[in-house]
Design a protein around this motif. Structure first.
Motif, PDB file in Angstrom:
ATOM      1  N   LEU A 129       0.638  -1.230   0.319  1.00 32.12           N
ATOM      2  CA  LEU A 129       0.190   0.262  -0.055  1.00 32.12           C
ATOM      3  C   LEU A 129       0.558   1.579  -0.120  1.00 32.12           C
ATOM      4  O   LEU A 129       1.772   1.081   1.234  1.00 32.12           O
ATOM      5  N   PRO A 130       0.077   2.071  -0.524  1.00 29.33           N
ATOM      6  CA  PRO A 130       0.955   3.671  -0.721  1.00 29.33           C
ATOM      7  C   PRO A 130       1.110   4.346   0.915  1.00 29.33           C
ATOM      8  O   PRO A 130       2.200   4.821   1.336  1.00 29.33           O
ATOM      9  N   SER A 131       0.479   3.753   1.924  1.00 29.84           N
ATOM     10  CA  SER A 131       0.406   3.908   2.950  1.00 29.84           C
ATOM     11  C   SER A 131       1.433   3.022   3.856  1.00 29.84           C
ATOM     12  O   SER A 131       1.797   4.670   4.995  1.00 29.84           O
ATOM     13  N   TYR A 150      -5.694   5.304   5.654  1.00 35.96           N
ATOM     14  CA  TYR A 150      -5.956   6.802   5.664  1.00 35.96           C
ATOM     15  C   TYR A 150      -6.735   7.229   5.193  1.00 35.96           C
ATOM     16  O   TYR A 150      -8.346   7.627   4.552  1.00 35.96           O
ATOM     17  N   PHE A 151      -6.197   6.234   3.204  1.00 36.39           N
ATOM     18  CA  PHE A 151      -7.092   6.828   2.394  1.00 36.39           C
ATOM     19  C   PHE A 151      -8.403   5.892   2.303  1.00 36.39           C
ATOM     20  O   PHE A 151      -9.394   6.285   1.956  1.00 36.39           O
ATOM     21  N   GLU A 343      -4.535  -1.908  -3.240  1.00 29.30           N
ATOM     22  CA  GLU A 343      -4.577  -0.700  -3.457  1.00 29.30           C
ATOM     23  C   GLU A 343      -4.894  -0.294  -1.665  1.00 29.30           C
ATOM     24  O   GLU A 343      -4.732   0.779  -0.959  1.00 29.30           O
ATOM     25  N   LEU A 344      -5.724  -0.988  -1.620  1.00 23.73           N
ATOM     26  CA  LEU A 344      -7.046  -0.623   0.138  1.00 23.73           C
ATOM     27  C   LEU A 344      -6.982  -1.581   1.127  1.00 23.73           C
ATOM     28  O   LEU A 344      -7.472  -1.692   2.220  1.00 23.73           O
ATOM     29  N   ASP A 584     -11.228  17.513   0.926  1.00 23.04           N
ATOM     30  CA  ASP A 584     -11.543  16.218   1.401  1.00 23.04           C
ATOM     31  C   ASP A 584     -11.365  14.941   0.639  1.00 23.04           C
ATOM     32  O   ASP A 584     -12.311  13.592   1.391  1.00 23.04           O
ATOM     33  N   SER A 585     -11.069  14.823  -0.626  1.00 23.33           N
ATOM     34  CA  SER A 585     -10.791  13.893  -1.393  1.00 23.33           C
ATOM     35  C   SER A 585      -9.533  13.192  -1.146  1.00 23.33           C
ATOM     36  O   SER A 585      -8.280  13.418  -0.817  1.00 23.33           O
ATOM     37  N   SER A 586      -9.249  12.006  -1.686  1.00 21.83           N
ATOM     38  CA  SER A 586      -7.888  11.397  -1.633  1.00 21.83           C
ATOM     39  C   SER A 586      -7.045  12.283  -3.026  1.00 21.83           C
ATOM     40  O   SER A 586      -6.219  11.845  -2.562  1.00 21.83           O
ATOM     41  N   PHE A 587      -7.812  12.559  -3.265  1.00 19.74           N
ATOM     42  CA  PHE A 587      -7.053  13.418  -5.298  1.00 19.74           C
ATOM     43  C   PHE A 587      -6.103  14.476  -4.261  1.00 19.74           C
ATOM     44  O   PHE A 587      -5.312  15.174  -3.907  1.00 19.74           O
ATOM     45  N   ALA A 588      -7.040  15.302  -3.555  1.00 22.51           N
ATOM     46  CA  ALA A 588      -6.771  16.588  -2.939  1.00 22.51           C
ATOM     47  C   ALA A 588      -4.869  15.907  -1.602  1.00 22.51           C
ATOM     48  O   ALA A 588      -4.244  16.983  -1.768  1.00 22.51           O
ATOM     49  N   ALA A 589      -5.552  15.018  -0.666  1.00 21.23           N
ATOM     50  CA  ALA A 589      -4.225  14.370   0.332  1.00 21.23           C
ATOM     51  C   ALA A 589      -3.376  14.038  -0.874  1.00 21.23           C
ATOM     52  O   ALA A 589      -2.256  14.370  -0.587  1.00 21.23           O
ATOM     53  N   GLU A 590      -3.689  13.456  -2.099  1.00 15.33           N
ATOM     54  CA  GLU A 590      -2.723  13.279  -2.362  1.00 15.33           C
ATOM     55  C   GLU A 590      -1.392  14.433  -3.390  1.00 15.33           C
ATOM     56  O   GLU A 590      -0.284  14.522  -3.189  1.00 15.33           O
TER      57      GLU A 590
END
Length: 605
Positions: A129-131, A150-151, A343-344, A584-590
């Motif tokens: 996982l990226p996390s 987190y994601f 991924e998750l 507050d999206s995953s994209f924003a966090a990335e």
């Protein structure tokens, strides 16, 4: 002292049918005493008793026959110019050594658990996982704390867009059915979406559409399939403007489709391939929106219905027929679920173990041959990716990491290997990756590197190739970063013993391969994250992982010179991801995480 009695890896036919213990000899003692013929069925490539790294390498090597089979099947498709007729008996869809009781997953009744072989499944709590990268102390101290889930939690909290957030707040409203509009959306679907998952033909869609036009308010699954197609045809239109409006998302089509599907899911008691297809289209729709959890949920529903379909045939498996549409449905369920597990680390439906047993689809329409070849090639590399996850990134039993740079908690499988075994294992996995690559016909095989490609299917395969190459070689880079930081630590000895990692040209070469794979992946991903596709979220997550790996290499003296100038590609990726980065999206966090990764060339500038 306790001794564990060894059981034979594979019982002979006589002992197996009589459920007697077999000692594995030839002839075995039971057959010798009974004066019976001692016959062993062919040993499957994936059955090993020893779980040591050396045995795993041997097991991987035996998968070559499977890759060769896939290569032959793909080449067969590429040279055909007319529809192919295949027998539809069970034997045609399962390898000869598989008998009836081996068909269903190991959790099903009727299978001897001692004979059910270990498979290359993505392990629970795997470390790809990226996390996992975000939890490394070096990264965590720079970008902040991001827990493993987190994601998942971010996507879980994100509300559905527009009408989907009010699914049952009003009566079902049918969209207008203008034939010319529907035909245009269908054409857009078959041009842009169908190649990624060719579940049915245009003629099949036309038959559903004809029924819809005649009845207009028919709440049947064919209607849901049509509406999903129109919604996807709308979503993948690149008209610019507002990406999140109800009209741009085709919600006036997808909302009634979803209501029909959910009603059938709850109240239809017989498993249906058509419902599986509709749910897979819904999974694709949510994936186009960059909603991985909703996409996974739809695919999981489809997988469980498909397993129910197989279970309903269980008493007659020897004469069961598996149609082309069922094979395509199965493999799409398999790939979507495996992507989300990778991924998750989401819960499993039980579809994944069948990947070693279900036959690949065939092309029944010469016009669709290329799509079918791409389809088969992608499922093949998804299975190879599963082997990589299983072989290198499964959790180990040790509870603490021996190295400060690596996360605490269960170790990754590669950490328990010595250097030579890790080199051998990664070399075998990389050989299988190249075997897969060259199994693709010359005229469809995407050239390596960053040269432009003719279509998205070729782009996806090239991205899958570099994603696999990256994670095969990731352990070497992580270990090198760890050793370098350990050497810089004030608590380390002033006279360090020779380090086989830092001083090995072979290890440096593997690190360079990992770095080059990450960079090439990023340049290839730019086009795909600029538009909606079923891979939008997958590729965005992988981009973030690549940037993290490159940032660590850039901050490691022994690897710094391998990292190219990053400012340009970092800016390009951020620009593309930025348009999907709603609050507050995953994209924003990335985007936030990637922005914090300062590379040496940007600091010099």
């Amino acid at each position: 002292m306790n001794y564990t009695r060894k059981r034979a890896l594979l019982a002979c036919d006589f002992c197996r049918h009589r459920k007697r213990r077999c000692d594995g000899k030839k002839p075995c003692s039971t057959c010798r005493d009974s004066n019976a013929d001692c016959v062993y069925k062919e040993l499957p490539f994936d059955r090993v008793e020893d779980a040591s790294p050396t045995a795993v390498i041997d097991r991987l090597a035996r998968i070559e026959s499977l890759l060769e089979h896939q290569s032959q099947q793909i080449n067969q498709l590429s040279t055909r110019s007319s529809p192919i007729s295949y027998p539809t008996s069970q034997a045609d869809y399962f390898s000869p050594f598989q008998q009836q009781q081996e068909f269903l997953p190991s959790t099903s009744a009727g299978i001897d658990p001692h004979l059910d072989s270990p498979q290359f499944l993505i392990p629970k709590n795997h470390a790809t996982l990226p996390s996992t990268l975000l939890s490394l102390p070096m990264v965590r101290d720079h970008v902040g704390e991001y827990p493993r889930d987190y994601f998942f939690e971010t996507e879980e909290r994100l509300p559905l867009p527009g009408l989907l957030g009010k699914l049952y707040d009003s009566p079902l409203v049918w969209p207008s059915l203008d034939i010319s509009t529907l035909d245009a959306l269908s054409k857009n679907y078959f041009q842009n979406v169908h190649p990624h998952h060719p579940l049915f033909t245009p003629s099949m869609l036309k038959s559903w559409q004809d029924q819809l036009i005649q009845e207009k308010d028919m709440e049947e699954i064919g209607t849901a399939i049509c509406f999903c197609v129109y919604a996807l045809g709308t979503v993948c239109s690149d008209d610019g403007g507002d990406y999140e409006s109800d009209e741009a998302l085709g919600l006036h089509f997808f909302q009634p489709a979803l209501r029909i599907m959910l009603h059938k899911l709850v109240w239809e008691f017989r498993p249906s391939t058509s419902l599986c297809q509709a749910l897979l289209l819904a999974a694709s729709y949510f994936a186009h929106l960059g909603r991985p959890l909703h996409s996974w949920k739809m695919a999981q529903f489809s997988s469980r219905i498909f397993l129910g379909l197989l279970e309903s045939r269980r008493p007659n498996l020897s004469s069961a027929e598996f149609e082309e549409v069922e094979l395509r449905t199965f493999w799409q369920c398999f790939t979507v679920e495996c992507d989300r597990i990778a991924e998750l680390d989401v819960p499993r439906s039980g579809i994944e173990p069948l990947g070693d047993r279900m036959r690949l689809p065939h092309s029944t329409d010469p016009a669709d041959n290329e799509n079918t070849i791409y389809f088969i090639a992608e499922h093949a590399i998804r299975r190879l990716l599963n082997r990589i996850h299983n072989s290198l990134y499964g959790p180990e039993m040790s509870q603490t990491s021996p190295n400060p740079i690596l996360p605490t908690g269960p170790n990754q499988a590669w950490q328990s290997l010595g250097l030579q075994k890790l080199l051998a294992l990664s070399a075998e996995l990389n050989r299988q990756l190249e075997e897969w690559y060259f199994s693709i016909p010359d005229y469809l095989r995407p050239v390596k590197g960053t040269l432009p490609l003719p279509n998205d299917r070729a782009r996806v395969l090239r991205l899958r190739y570099y994603a696999a190459r990256h994670i095969i070689h990731r352990p070497f880079l992580l270990q090198m970063v760890s050793r370098q930081l350990e050497g810089q630590s004030p608590s380390s000895s002033s006279v360090l013993s020779p380090d086989p990692y830092s001083e090995s040209p072979v290890v440096l070469e593997r690190c360079e391969t990992c770095i080059e794979s990450c960079v090439t992946y990023l340049y290839n991903a730019v086009d795909m994250i600029d538009k909606r596709s079923p891979y939008l979220w997958t590729f965005s997550q992988s981009c973030m992982a690549c940037f993290i790996m490159l940032w660590m290499a850039d901050n490691t003296p022994a690897l710094h010179h391998y990292v190219p100038h990053m400012q340009s590609i970092q800016g390009m990726v951020l620009a593309k991801l930025g348009k999907w980065a709603i609050k507050d999206s995953s994209f924003a966090a990335e985007v936030h995480i990637i922005e914090q990764l300062n590379f040496s060339d940007s600091m010099e500038a």
